[in-house]
Every structure is written in C-alpha cells, then in structure tokens.
Design a protein around this motif. Structure first.
Motif, PDB file in Angstrom:
ATOM      1  N   ALA A 165      -3.577  13.786  -1.959  1.00  0.00           N
ATOM      2  CA  ALA A 165      -4.059  12.935  -3.040  1.00  0.00           C
ATOM      3  C   ALA A 165      -4.232  11.525  -2.483  1.00  0.00           C
ATOM      4  N   GLY A 166      -5.424  11.238  -1.985  1.00  0.00           N
ATOM      5  CA  GLY A 166      -5.661   9.938  -1.379  1.00  0.00           C
ATOM      6  C   GLY A 166      -5.551   8.809  -2.401  1.00  0.00           C
ATOM      7  N   ILE A 167      -4.710   7.838  -2.130  1.00  0.00           N
ATOM      8  CA  ILE A 167      -4.532   6.694  -3.028  1.00  0.00           C
ATOM      9  C   ILE A 167      -4.941   5.446  -2.259  1.00  0.00           C
ATOM     10  N   PRO A 168      -5.850   4.643  -2.781  1.00  0.00           N
ATOM     11  CA  PRO A 168      -6.314   3.461  -2.036  1.00  0.00           C
ATOM     12  C   PRO A 168      -5.188   2.465  -1.810  1.00  0.00           C
ATOM     13  N   PRO A 169      -5.191   1.795  -0.653  1.00  0.00           N
ATOM     14  CA  PRO A 169      -4.135   0.813  -0.371  1.00  0.00           C
ATOM     15  C   PRO A 169      -4.021  -0.269  -1.438  1.00  0.00           C
ATOM     16  N   ALA A 170      -5.166  -0.742  -1.935  1.00  0.00           N
ATOM     17  CA  ALA A 170      -5.114  -1.792  -2.962  1.00  0.00           C
ATOM     18  C   ALA A 170      -4.404  -1.287  -4.206  1.00  0.00           C
ATOM     19  N   GLY A 171      -4.648  -0.031  -4.582  1.00  0.00           N
ATOM     20  CA  GLY A 171      -3.979   0.536  -5.743  1.00  0.00           C
ATOM     21  C   GLY A 171      -2.486   0.671  -5.532  1.00  0.00           C
ATOM     22  N   VAL A 172      -2.090   1.048  -4.303  1.00  0.00           N
ATOM     23  CA  VAL A 172      -0.665   1.148  -3.987  1.00  0.00           C
ATOM     24  C   VAL A 172       0.009  -0.209  -4.101  1.00  0.00           C
ATOM     25  N   LEU A 173      -0.615  -1.244  -3.545  1.00  0.00           N
ATOM     26  CA  LEU A 173      -0.019  -2.578  -3.590  1.00  0.00           C
ATOM     27  C   LEU A 173       0.081  -3.090  -5.021  1.00  0.00           C
ATOM     28  N   ARG A 174      -0.952  -2.834  -5.830  1.00  0.00           N
ATOM     29  CA  ARG A 174      -0.893  -3.274  -7.231  1.00  0.00           C
ATOM     30  C   ARG A 174       0.188  -2.525  -7.990  1.00  0.00           C
ATOM     31  N   ASP A 219      -1.776   9.941 -10.102  1.00  0.00           N
ATOM     32  CA  ASP A 219      -1.573   9.183  -8.870  1.00  0.00           C
ATOM     33  C   ASP A 219      -0.293   8.351  -8.941  1.00  0.00           C
ATOM     34  N   GLN A 220      -0.021   7.813 -10.118  1.00  0.00           N
ATOM     35  CA  GLN A 220       1.231   7.070 -10.296  1.00  0.00           C
ATOM     36  C   GLN A 220       2.431   7.979 -10.059  1.00  0.00           C
ATOM     37  N   THR A 221       2.357   9.198 -10.572  1.00  0.00           N
ATOM     38  CA  THR A 221       3.458  10.142 -10.386  1.00  0.00           C
ATOM     39  C   THR A 221       3.622  10.509  -8.923  1.00  0.00           C
ATOM     40  N   VAL A 222       2.520  10.779  -8.244  1.00  0.00           N
ATOM     41  CA  VAL A 222       2.578  11.120  -6.820  1.00  0.00           C
ATOM     42  C   VAL A 222       3.178   9.963  -6.027  1.00  0.00           C
ATOM     43  N   LEU A 223       2.772   8.752  -6.339  1.00  0.00           N
ATOM     44  CA  LEU A 223       3.234   7.589  -5.594  1.00  0.00           C
ATOM     45  C   LEU A 223       4.731   7.353  -5.774  1.00  0.00           C
ATOM     46  N   PHE A 224       5.199   7.343  -7.022  1.00  0.00           N
ATOM     47  CA  PHE A 224       6.580   6.915  -7.289  1.00  0.00           C
ATOM     48  C   PHE A 224       7.591   8.060  -7.255  1.00  0.00           C
ATOM     49  N   GLU A 225       7.153   9.274  -7.475  1.00  0.00           N
ATOM     50  CA  GLU A 225       8.103  10.382  -7.498  1.00  0.00           C
ATOM     51  C   GLU A 225       8.099  11.207  -6.212  1.00  0.00           C
ATOM     52  N   LEU A 226       7.028  11.141  -5.439  1.00  0.00           N
ATOM     53  CA  LEU A 226       6.940  11.945  -4.220  1.00  0.00           C
ATOM     54  C   LEU A 226       6.889  11.073  -2.964  1.00  0.00           C
ATOM     55  N   ARG A 227       5.889  10.214  -2.898  1.00  0.00           N
ATOM     56  CA  ARG A 227       5.664   9.498  -1.631  1.00  0.00           C
ATOM     57  C   ARG A 227       6.639   8.351  -1.400  1.00  0.00           C
ATOM     58  N   LEU A 228       6.902   7.540  -2.408  1.00  0.00           N
ATOM     59  CA  LEU A 228       7.759   6.374  -2.188  1.00  0.00           C
ATOM     60  C   LEU A 228       9.172   6.768  -1.767  1.00  0.00           C
ATOM     61  N   PRO A 229       9.840   7.704  -2.462  1.00  0.00           N
ATOM     62  CA  PRO A 229      11.175   8.089  -1.959  1.00  0.00           C
ATOM     63  C   PRO A 229      11.126   8.720  -0.576  1.00  0.00           C
ATOM     64  N   ARG A 230      10.077   9.496  -0.288  1.00  0.00           N
ATOM     65  CA  ARG A 230       9.970  10.124   1.028  1.00  0.00           C
ATOM     66  C   ARG A 230       9.779   9.079   2.119  1.00  0.00           C
ATOM     67  N   GLY A 256      13.102  17.683   8.566  1.00  0.00           N
ATOM     68  CA  GLY A 256      12.001  17.498   7.634  1.00  0.00           C
ATOM     69  C   GLY A 256      12.440  16.671   6.437  1.00  0.00           C
ATOM     70  N   LEU A 257      11.454  16.134   5.722  1.00  0.00           N
ATOM     71  CA  LEU A 257      11.735  15.296   4.556  1.00  0.00           C
ATOM     72  C   LEU A 257      11.113  15.868   3.290  1.00  0.00           C
ATOM     73  N   GLU A 258      10.871  17.178   3.273  1.00  0.00           N
ATOM     74  CA  GLU A 258      10.224  17.791   2.124  1.00  0.00           C
ATOM     75  C   GLU A 258      11.024  17.624   0.843  1.00  0.00           C
ATOM     76  N   SER A 259      12.348  17.607   0.951  1.00  0.00           N
ATOM     77  CA  SER A 259      13.193  17.536  -0.245  1.00  0.00           C
ATOM     78  C   SER A 259      13.599  16.115  -0.603  1.00  0.00           C
ATOM     79  N   ALA A 260      12.955  15.131  -0.002  1.00  0.00           N
ATOM     80  CA  ALA A 260      13.325  13.734  -0.255  1.00  0.00           C
ATOM     81  C   ALA A 260      13.065  13.361  -1.714  1.00  0.00           C
ATOM     82  N   ASP A 261      14.044  12.749  -2.345  1.00  0.00           N
ATOM     83  CA  ASP A 261      13.886  12.258  -3.710  1.00  0.00           C
ATOM     84  C   ASP A 261      14.820  11.067  -3.920  1.00  0.00           C
ATOM     85  N   TRP A 262      14.729  10.480  -5.099  1.00  0.00           N
ATOM     86  CA  TRP A 262      15.526   9.288  -5.379  1.00  0.00           C
ATOM     87  C   TRP A 262      17.019   9.584  -5.370  1.00  0.00           C
TER      88      TRP A 262
END
Length: 353
Positions: free
Chosen positions: A43-52, A71-82, A205-211
């Motif tokens: 799920a490609g998220i633009p850098p500007a959107g991530v920074l905002r 995209d918000q869910t992917v960013l904050f629940e999957l990618r950011l904790p990982r 691996g970091l597949e199970s990474a979460d908050w």
C-alpha cells in the motif's frame, strides 16, 4: 581533566566528540530510512502524506493528511510500530555489540557471545513446543527470559571457574551456548511438526511487531542504553589495561559487570521481538569507529543511530524484495553484512600494516 579522562580521552590521543558533519549525515540517513520504511510497501503511501499524518498525531496539531482511512490504519497500526521496533532492535544490537567489544577488547565480539542467543532460542522453543496456545506475547517473553538466563549462567560459570579475566568468560559463553543449542535441538525433535515455526523465529523477522510489543521492551531498552551511554568514558579507561585503570581509581571488574549486564539486557530486548539477527552487533560498531575514532563516548551513540538506520533498511528489503512474501531478517543481514564485514576487516588490516 582527571586521570580517567586523560587515559580515556587524551592520553592516547583519542577524539571522542562526534564531528557535526558526521552526526548530521548519520541523522539524515536515519530519517531517510525511517521515512522509506513508512512509505514503501504494497500500500504505497506518499511521503508528504506520511509526514502530515505524523504531524497531525502530535498534541495541539490538526492537519488534513489527505490519506484514506485504510492508509491511516496501515500507517499507524502496521508500519509505524514495525519501523520503530526495527530501529530499536538495530540500535540495541549495535550498541550491545560495541559494549561487548569494549569489555573484551576484541573487535570480533558480538552480543551473542555469552549465551544470549542460545538462551533466547531455547526460551522461544520451549514456549512454542509446550505452550503453543499461549498469547502472542508468550514467545517474546520466553525469549527475553531465556536470553537473560543464558548470560547469567555463563557469567556465573565463568566466576565459579575462578577466572577473573575475559578469557574465562568467553569460554564459559561458548560452553553455555553449545549446551543450550543441544537442549534446543532435543526439544525440536520432540515436536517435529513445530520445526517450521521454530526456525522462522530463529531466522528473525518483524512480522508480529505491534504497539504492545514495543511497550513491553521500551523500559528495559531505555535503561540499558542509558547505562551504556553513561559508561563510555569508563570503557575508554578500561581499554588501556586493567592495571592502569586500577591506578586511576577505576574498578575494571565493576565496569565489566555493569557494561555486560546492560549490553545483555539490550540484546535480550532485541532478540525477544526479532529473533536472532546476526552481524548487526559486529559490523555497525566497526563503521562507527571509522567515522568517529576509537573513543566509546562517540562509538556508543553513533553505533545506536547507525544500527537503527541499518535494520530499518534491511527490514524494508526483507518485506519488498519478494513481495507479497517476506525474507527472513537474518538472511538479509547475512547477505548484506557478511561481505561488508569482510571489507571492513581488509581495510582495517591494510591500515594496521
């Protein structure tokens, strides 16, 4: 300047302050790595959107992120904790490796030298084999306890053998690691059907990474890093030899114990959430020394920052090279780290000759 500072900082002509240009470049690399880890993926998220979106999450800040809810869910629940856990794991392994190398005065020492890897593997194996229905945090907790237990066993074995130097500790670590690996292999044979899950954990691996996982290791990680930062000057003193350190009023035995304890705690935190990831704790401190000189007051913080950036980029490769599948994190670090480590050793040898 007291005697310890003369020995650790000026007595051998060491430069311990990180040059502003070097620090700036490392921070930029880390920032780019973090941003790449948050943007790249299926799920490609633009850098500007991530920074905002990150700015919008700050208190008293409200911005239109332009991101869809998914995209918000992917960013904050999957990618950011990982990404944060990846940065933590890389930084912890690198600073632990630097600590071990300072204690043993050996550039080949790594964070698994005293049985942390073997203990973590055994702890995870016990949880997978006998408590397969345990909650998701069961394996990380068992790996953490196993890593700490392995190091304690090696340290106490070395003390019981009557050795006061580092050689006895290294031999004790080798013996304990071999014993724990044998027990782990025996347990694997009892439950062959769980081999795939066990080896998947061992390879990293970091597949199970979460908050929840990040929250679990955060306090121990902060303590270990703070203790290691505080002992940079004493590691410099220790590097000139035990006799000279003693003459300057520094207890070599106490410094070794504290640094080993903090380094082992950092290693336990890292392997608990990532499995066994190799080469980070050996390669990254070498890079830090080449950038900042030999003083541990500079090597320790620089190792942490470089290790964080390195593992975030490695994890990015692991989850994108064969997408939608993932490579094991340990496989990627071996592919990247082994040739790089050989190059570092050859360059060091040329400089020494």
């Amino acid at each position: 300047m007291d005697g310890a500072d003369r020995a650790g900082g000026g007595g051998r002509g060491r430069r311990w302050r990180i040059r502003p240009l070097v620090l700036s470049c490392v921070l930029v690399v880390l920032a780019v790595a973090l941003l790449a880890g948050l943007t790249a993926g299926a799920a490609g998220i633009p850098p500007a959107g991530v920074l905002r979106a990150l700015a919008d999450a700050l208190p008293f800040v409200s911005l239109d992120t332009g991101l869809a809810p998914v995209d918000q869910t992917v960013l904050f629940e999957l990618r950011l904790p990982r990404v944060l856990i990846g940065a933590a794991v890389g930084g912890l392994l690198a600073i632990a490796g630097a600590g071990y190398q300072g204690v043993f005065r050996n550039p080949l020492a790594d964070p698994y030298l005293l049985g942390a890897g073997g203990g973590a593997g055994l702890g995870a194996t016990i949880m997978i084999v006998f408590f397969s229905d345990a909650p998701d945090t069961g394996v990380p907790l068992a790996a953490f306890a196993g890593a700490v237990g392995g190091v304690l066993l090696a340290y106490n074995l070395g003390r019981a053998a009557g050795g006061r130097g580092t050689v006895t500790l290294v031999l004790a670590g080798v013996a304990v690691s071999s014993f724990l690996a044998a027990v782990q292999a025996f347990l694997q044979q009892l439950r062959v059907e769980e081999l795939e899950r066990i080896y998947a954990w061992i390879m990293g691996g970091l597949e199970s990474a979460d908050w929840e996982t990040l929250t679990m290791i955060a306090p121990y990680s902060a303590v270990s890093v703070a203790v290691l930062f505080a002992h940079g000057r004493l590691l410099d003193v220790l590097s000139v030899g035990d006799d000279e350190a003693t003459s300057l009023g520094v207890s070599a035995a106490r410094v070794r114990f504290v640094v080993l304890a903090a380094s082992s705690l950092a290693t336990a935190c890292a392997v608990a959430v990532s499995g066994l990831v190799g080469f980070v704790g050996v390669v990254i401190p070498h890079v830090a020394r080449r950038l900042a000189g030999g003083s541990y007051r500079a090597v320790l913080p620089l190792s942490f920052l470089l290790g964080a950036a390195f593992l975030v980029l490695v994890d990015l490769l692991a989850r994108t090279v064969i997408a939608p599948g993932e490579l094991a994190l340990g496989v990627v670090t071996a592919f990247v780290g082994a040739p790089f480590f050989v190059g570092v050793l050859r360059a060091t040898r040329r400089e020494a000759s």
